[in-house]
Enzyme design. Sequence first.
Site, PDB file in Angstrom:
ATOM      1  N   ASP A  87     -45.810   0.083 -98.225  1.00 50.57           N
ATOM      2  CA  ASP A  87     -44.815   0.654 -97.313  1.00 50.57           C
ATOM      3  C   ASP A  87     -43.476   0.841 -98.010  1.00 50.57           C
ATOM      4  O   ASP A  87     -42.796  -0.130 -98.340  1.00 50.57           O
ATOM      5  CB  ASP A  87     -44.651  -0.262 -96.099  1.00 50.57           C
ATOM      6  CG  ASP A  87     -43.733   0.317 -95.030  1.00 50.57           C
ATOM      7  OD1 ASP A  87     -43.437   1.529 -95.093  1.00 50.57           O
ATOM      8  OD2 ASP A  87     -43.319  -0.430 -94.137  1.00 50.57           O
ATOM      9  N   ASP A 130     -40.749   9.531 -97.365  1.00 54.31           N
ATOM     10  CA  ASP A 130     -41.609   8.424 -96.976  1.00 54.31           C
ATOM     11  C   ASP A 130     -43.052   8.713 -97.384  1.00 54.31           C
ATOM     12  O   ASP A 130     -43.613   9.731 -96.992  1.00 54.31           O
ATOM     13  CB  ASP A 130     -41.515   8.207 -95.462  1.00 54.31           C
ATOM     14  CG  ASP A 130     -42.296   6.998 -94.980  1.00 54.31           C
ATOM     15  OD1 ASP A 130     -42.433   6.030 -95.756  1.00 54.31           O
ATOM     16  OD2 ASP A 130     -42.760   7.017 -93.836  1.00 54.31           O
TER      17      ASP A 130
END
Length: 439
Positions: A115, A317
């Site tokens: 992440d 992201d």
Amino acid sequence: MASMTALCFVLALAMFTILFSPAFSTSRRALEHPKMQKGFRVRLKHVDSGKNLTKLERIRHGVKRGRNRLQRLQAMALVASSSSEIEAPVLPGNGEFLMKLAIGTPPETYSAILDTGSDLIWTQCKPCTQCFHQSTPIFDPKKSSSFSKLSCSSQLCEALPQSSCNNGCEYLYSYGDYSSTQGILASETLTFGKASVPDVAFGCGADNEGSGFSQGAGLVGLGRGPLSLVSQLKEPKFSYCLTTVDDTKTSTLLMGSLASVNASSSAIKTTPLIHSPAHPSFYYLSLEGISVGDTRLPIKKSTFSLQDDGSGGLIIDSGTTITYLEESAFNLVAKEFTSKINLPVDSSGSTGLDVCFTLPSGSTNIEVPKLVFHFDGADLELPAENYMIGDSSMGVACLAMGSSSGMSIFGNVQQQNMLVLHDLEKETLSFLPTQCDLI
């Protein structure tokens, strides 16, 4: 036409699992040095591989996960802008990539979600008061000779967004979908392939609840904060290179000196990273505009601006599938594509994507307008397969973008076949077109 480009229907999207190839000395002296001498390479594989899904089905799965993640990110912005005191900080969680690693001595292998939107490294630990199902055994710290609790006065305990001191340094992470992990901050030896790294701080989670974690047995944070893997390895650079969806090809994560790019290449596009005090883990970019074909869209420059209260802005992201743009900007992009593509709009909603076109019978390629993202100091023109998803069996081609309210996200489809370098020392992010399966 210079403003148009051909799109063939061998389009793809990726979410990945990770295999490791160490590329540095694994002697104890080398690993205890404050900086790695070389770095290491991590192979990435699509998490949906082996599930007999079509490419468009993988897109739809990714979009569903991406919308859940977007809701978490928006929840974070809402909390940050509405309160100066946060009882339980909301973090994005989940992601599109799985990372295989091992923990403890002797090492126990498990998979964790990678992440880039958070910092903490954590896994489920015994004894569990509340644990979700995982495919590998839950880590038992009593069986590891290298496990050690961190004190409440340690710098990394103080770096937690929320902690308390009882039986050591206790943490609580809450996510936007009401998932959470709670446990003790400790240090352990983590092993990547044959390379072992001692004294890495991680969360030993005994109470882990909610959906979103079932892909792995925890998370590995690659954010900008002190608890992340990047920060703990004391390496200011990392990069990844994502292939298009193809089960036979692997993607790559590069850490340390292996993450460097050829600075003399004219193809490199470099833009500053922006820091947000409200969300210090995120990689914000300054997006100043978007062009479709030869048309620079009339998007207000403030549309993508990061506000003082932490709202707005655009992040890059790896854990979000498609790109999400603030609604007013997305509507302009959708309108321009609709006007420039000479095909009927598909309004069935069967794909899960917002803008789709009906393909002529038997078509294998179409002409689509070029798409350019105008970042601060970098005009990034995307290949057609990085923004249009075609499926000849369904007879549709869709724009791999969606709308959001507030925060915008540059997703991983748009990053396919680009080496994306994060340089935290120079505070820059660079894109270099690359055949990622050849790295």
